[in-house]
Every structure is written in C-alpha cells, then in structure tokens.
Design an enzyme around this catalytic site. Structure first.
Site, mmCIF file in Angstrom:
data_model
loop_
_atom_site.group_PDB
_atom_site.id
_atom_site.type_symbol
_atom_site.label_atom_id
_atom_site.label_comp_id
_atom_site.label_asym_id
_atom_site.label_seq_id
_atom_site.Cartn_x
_atom_site.Cartn_y
_atom_site.Cartn_z
ATOM 1 N N HIS A 205 -24.466 45.388 -94.561
ATOM 2 C CA HIS A 205 -23.583 44.265 -94.260
ATOM 3 C C HIS A 205 -22.194 44.902 -94.202
ATOM 4 O O HIS A 205 -21.665 45.329 -95.229
ATOM 5 C CB HIS A 205 -23.640 43.200 -95.358
ATOM 6 C CG HIS A 205 -24.759 42.229 -95.173
ATOM 7 N ND1 HIS A 205 -26.079 42.603 -95.237
ATOM 8 C CD2 HIS A 205 -24.748 40.888 -94.905
ATOM 9 C CE1 HIS A 205 -26.840 41.539 -95.017
ATOM 10 N NE2 HIS A 205 -26.057 40.482 -94.819
ATOM 11 N N HIS B 218 -32.085 36.325 -93.927
ATOM 12 C CA HIS B 218 -32.193 36.331 -95.396
ATOM 13 C C HIS B 218 -33.258 35.313 -95.791
ATOM 14 O O HIS B 218 -32.954 34.150 -96.041
ATOM 15 C CB HIS B 218 -30.852 35.962 -96.038
ATOM 16 C CG HIS B 218 -29.766 36.942 -95.748
ATOM 17 N ND1 HIS B 218 -29.319 37.852 -96.677
ATOM 18 C CD2 HIS B 218 -29.052 37.175 -94.626
ATOM 19 C CE1 HIS B 218 -28.358 38.599 -96.143
ATOM 20 N NE2 HIS B 218 -28.180 38.209 -94.895
ATOM 21 N N GLU C 162 -17.835 42.241 -93.046
ATOM 22 C CA GLU C 162 -17.999 40.820 -92.712
ATOM 23 C C GLU C 162 -16.800 40.059 -93.276
ATOM 24 O O GLU C 162 -16.872 39.362 -94.289
ATOM 25 C CB GLU C 162 -19.313 40.265 -93.289
ATOM 26 C CG GLU C 162 -19.628 38.868 -92.742
ATOM 27 C CD GLU C 162 -20.899 38.266 -93.309
ATOM 28 O OE1 GLU C 162 -21.518 38.889 -94.189
ATOM 29 O OE2 GLU C 162 -21.254 37.148 -92.877
ATOM 30 N N ASP D 165 -29.629 35.403 -88.994
ATOM 31 C CA ASP D 165 -28.960 35.583 -90.281
ATOM 32 C C ASP D 165 -29.365 34.548 -91.336
ATOM 33 O O ASP D 165 -29.879 34.895 -92.379
ATOM 34 C CB ASP D 165 -27.439 35.598 -90.091
ATOM 35 C CG ASP D 165 -26.697 36.187 -91.306
ATOM 36 O OD1 ASP D 165 -27.361 36.741 -92.210
ATOM 37 O OD2 ASP D 165 -25.460 36.097 -91.343
ATOM 38 N N HIS E 39 -32.147 40.525 -88.428
ATOM 39 C CA HIS E 39 -31.276 40.235 -89.574
ATOM 40 C C HIS E 39 -31.415 38.779 -90.012
ATOM 41 O O HIS E 39 -30.884 37.862 -89.383
ATOM 42 C CB HIS E 39 -29.813 40.518 -89.179
ATOM 43 C CG HIS E 39 -28.842 40.408 -90.316
ATOM 44 N ND1 HIS E 39 -27.970 41.421 -90.644
ATOM 45 C CD2 HIS E 39 -28.572 39.412 -91.193
ATOM 46 C CE1 HIS E 39 -27.222 41.066 -91.673
ATOM 47 N NE2 HIS E 39 -27.573 39.822 -92.025
ATOM 48 N N GLN F 249 -26.333 41.948 -102.858
ATOM 49 C CA GLN F 249 -25.433 40.874 -102.429
ATOM 50 C C GLN F 249 -24.064 40.939 -103.120
ATOM 51 O O GLN F 249 -23.043 40.607 -102.529
ATOM 52 C CB GLN F 249 -26.095 39.517 -102.707
ATOM 53 C CG GLN F 249 -25.243 38.299 -102.418
ATOM 54 C CD GLN F 249 -25.103 38.041 -100.920
ATOM 55 O OE1 GLN F 249 -26.044 37.627 -100.260
ATOM 56 N NE2 GLN F 249 -23.918 38.315 -100.388
HETATM 57 FE FE FE2 Z 1 -26.511 38.694 -93.544
#
Ligand code: FE2
Length: 390
Positions: A202, A54, A205, A301, A52, A144
């Site tokens: 996701h 980005h 979170e 992450d 994981h 996102q």
């Molecule tokens: Fe993430």
C-alpha cells in the site's frame, strides 16, 4: 459450442470450442460450426482478475459506518472491530464476496489481510486452500497499522508471512516518519527474499506530495532484481507530486517493472478530504504511467467495508470510475481500461490467459458489443466457459 461473429480484441471472429479446448478461431464465415449450439454477436474476453481487495474487512461497513469518510477513521473503525472477529465470521463474509466475484467472471483474487488480526490471516489462508481448483486466491500479509509504529506489529507481520501468505505487504506512508517508511519498504523486501515471496505495497495512499515511497519501492525492486514480482497499490500521492518529479517517478516505475494498481472507487472518496474547494481526485496518474510504459492494474479494493460503504465486486464498476476520474474517455483509453481487467490484472498471478486455438476454452461472453458498451452497462458476462464447460 459455437460463437458466431463475436468481438475478440476488436476483430470480428467465429470461435468453436472442441472438448475442453478452443478448436478454431477465424474470420466470420471461415469456421465450421454446423450442428453446434451457437451464440451470435457480443464480445469474448479472458476471465477477469482482481489484484487488490480486502476480504477480511468486506461487508463490515454496515457494522461500523465511516462518518467522516476518511482513511484514518476507516483504519480506526477496523481496529475496533477486528479483535472481536471469529474465524467463521471472516470465512462467511469472504466466501460471500468471492461468490459475487465469480458471478462477474473473476476467478483470480488477490486479497490483503491485516496481520494484526491472526484470526483473519488463518481464516483466509484456510479459504485459499478450500477454494483451490475453483478460485485462485492469493493472500498478502498486510500490516494495516504499519510495522514500526509500536512493538508487536512487526512480529505479527512476520508470523503471517511464515504461515504461508503469498506476498509481503507494507504501508510505508503510514509509518511514523519518512525514514521509518523507507525502512519498512526495505524490511518488506528482506522478508520476501527470506521466504521467496512477492511484495505488494500500500504505497503513498495520501494526497501528501511529500510522501515519496514509490521511488524507494522501485529502486529496491531494481537493485534486488524483483522486477515483475512487485505491486504498488494506490500511489495516490503521485497525483499530487510536482510535475517534474512525477515524470521522474513514472519513468522509474516503468524501468523497475513495478506494477501500479489503481483503486479508484476507494480513492476518489478517501482522498481530497483535507482539501477545501477545489478538491483533488486523488487517483494515481494512469495516463502518465501508460505513457512512460509502466504496467497498471485496476482493483476494487473495498466491498462495503470500513473504508468504502458501497461495492459489488464487479470490476467493471472500478473501471467505470477510473475512466471518469482519470479522464480516460477516448475510445482507445476506454478500450485499454476494459482490457486491463482481463490482461494486466492477471500479472500479479503470473501469466495472462490467452484466447487462441489450442488453448484451454476458458473465457467470458458478454452480450455487450464492445468495451464501451460493457463499461456503460457494467452487466455481468452472460456466459462463462471454463475448460469447455459452461
Ligand atoms: Fe487497499
């Protein structure tokens, strides 16, 4: 090559490489390594895997510092930057960070890409092909800003999957309502079924104990037979659920085969931001998930991005943070956290590499004597053997 008296999963062994294969592994003194260049001591593991990160946003933190330290400001800052991104900029930053991963012995990387930025989607798919054979890159179509918050988001997300992303993402807790969050989960499964892809959410979170998408992710995985093809990242609301409900959810995660990926570096700074003292740690319940028999992974992450201003692409940093904030500092727990990087972290890619006689000689050699020393120093592996080549 010969490795004498090394730690392999807690055993002391000798290991000999013959050509591109592991020729022999046995008790110390039992393997013939005469005349071969040898290393003594240390520890051998499989290469590590990153489940994981980005890469589309990596290294952008310096262009848009996150002053409040919140997830929401991170999303706002990213949204302001992304329309100006060029293919070359995305490729350059992603390649730089992939290089950092390689230095730490990580050759499998699952990156999310914001489907609101088609330039980044195409750049990372291009990078996946360019790196094939060197680094296994998987790209998750990650919306996102959600898919139901406004017109156009869903179309961009569907286009990214159609273009060849490896997995379908979603962000149910960020949709407008609880119901739309659940709907987004089901739409992600629908899309994954249509294109025969994996799913990677996701999920929850937030510190909000009312954010209850993980149970839907698990129930749908069971009903649709998705089992081991589902990852739920973050799951920080689980930290804040009432204990009886958390116990139910952990059992459901284990039954469903969904893998929870904790991202402790980001979440220890992003969560708890609405708390007065005492402030919650905001990392998912790794010990309870383990106790329930669930599979857990550990992600880095962010690497200097709008959400997290630090980061080295060293998964040992994420593991180090996890053992602290999740109270996993017993010898057994630290050993399990360390092993996760080279074992469970591979599951999103399919198989877990084995170190055994007759297998491809692909492994890391750490100077550290054991997992605790490796976590303490977080030094990169000194030797990377791949198909018998250093
Ligand atoms: Fe993430």
């Amino acid at each position: 090559m010969f490795f004498r008296d090394v730690n392999l999963d807690g055993r002391r062994v000798d290991l000999r490489v013959d050509g591109d294969l592991i020729g022999a592994i046995g008790e110390v003194g039992s393997v013939d390594g005469r005349g071969l260049p040898a290393l003594q001591g240390g520890m051998i593991t499989a290469p590590t895997a990153e489940p994981h990160v980005h890469l589309d946003a990596a290294l952008l933190g310096v262009r848009a510092p996150n002053h409040s330290g919140t997830l929401r400001e991170g999303i706002r800052n990213w949204a302001a930057l992304r329309d100006g991104l060029t293919r070359q900029d995305v490729l350059d930053r992603a390649r730089t960070v992939v290089g950092w991963y390689r230095r730490h012995g990580t050759l499998r990387i699952r990156t999310h890409v914001d489907t609101g930025c088609p330039v980044a989607v195409h750049a990372l798919l291009e990078l996946r092909e360019a790196l094939a054979g060197e680094v296994e890159l998987q790209v998750v179509a990650f919306p996102q800003e959600g898919i139901l918050r406004r017109p156009g988001l869903r179309e961009g997300w569907e286009d990214a999957v159609a273009c060849g992303c490896d997995a379908v993402g979603a962000i149910p807790h960020f949709e407008r309502t609880t119901e739309e969050g659940w709907q987004s989960v089901r739409l992600a499964y629908d899309l994954a079924e249509k294109y025969r892809k994996k799913v990677d959410f996701h999920c929850d979170e937030t510190d909000d104990p009312g954010s209850r998408n993980l149970e839907v992710v698990c129930a749908e995985a069971i009903d649709r037979g998705f089992g081991g093809r589902v990852v739920a990242g973050h799951c920080t609301a689980l930290h804040s659920y009432p204990n009886p409900y958390a116990a139910k959810v952990c059992e459901l995660v284990a039954t469903s085969g969904v893998q929870v990926v904790a991202n402790p570096l980001d979440n220890v700074v992003l969560q708890g931001r609405y708390d007065a003292y005492p402030k919650r740690r905001g990392v998912t319940r790794v010990d309870a998930l383990w106790a329930a028999g669930a599979t857990v992974g550990i992600g880095h992450d962010s690497v200097i991005d709008p959400w997290y201003p630090l980061g080295t692409a060293n998964l040992l940093d994420a593991a180090y943070m996890l053992v602290h904030v999740a109270h996993l500092t017993s010898t057994d727990e630290m050993g399990r956290v360390f092993r996760t990087l080279s074992e469970e972290n591979h599951l999103p890619f399919g198989d877990v590499p084995r170190i055994a006689a007759g297998e491809k000689a692909t492994f890391l050699w750490y100077a550290a004597a054991d997992p605790i020393e490796a976590l303490r120093t977080r030094e990169q592996p000194r030797v990377y053997v791949r198909g018998g080549q250093i």
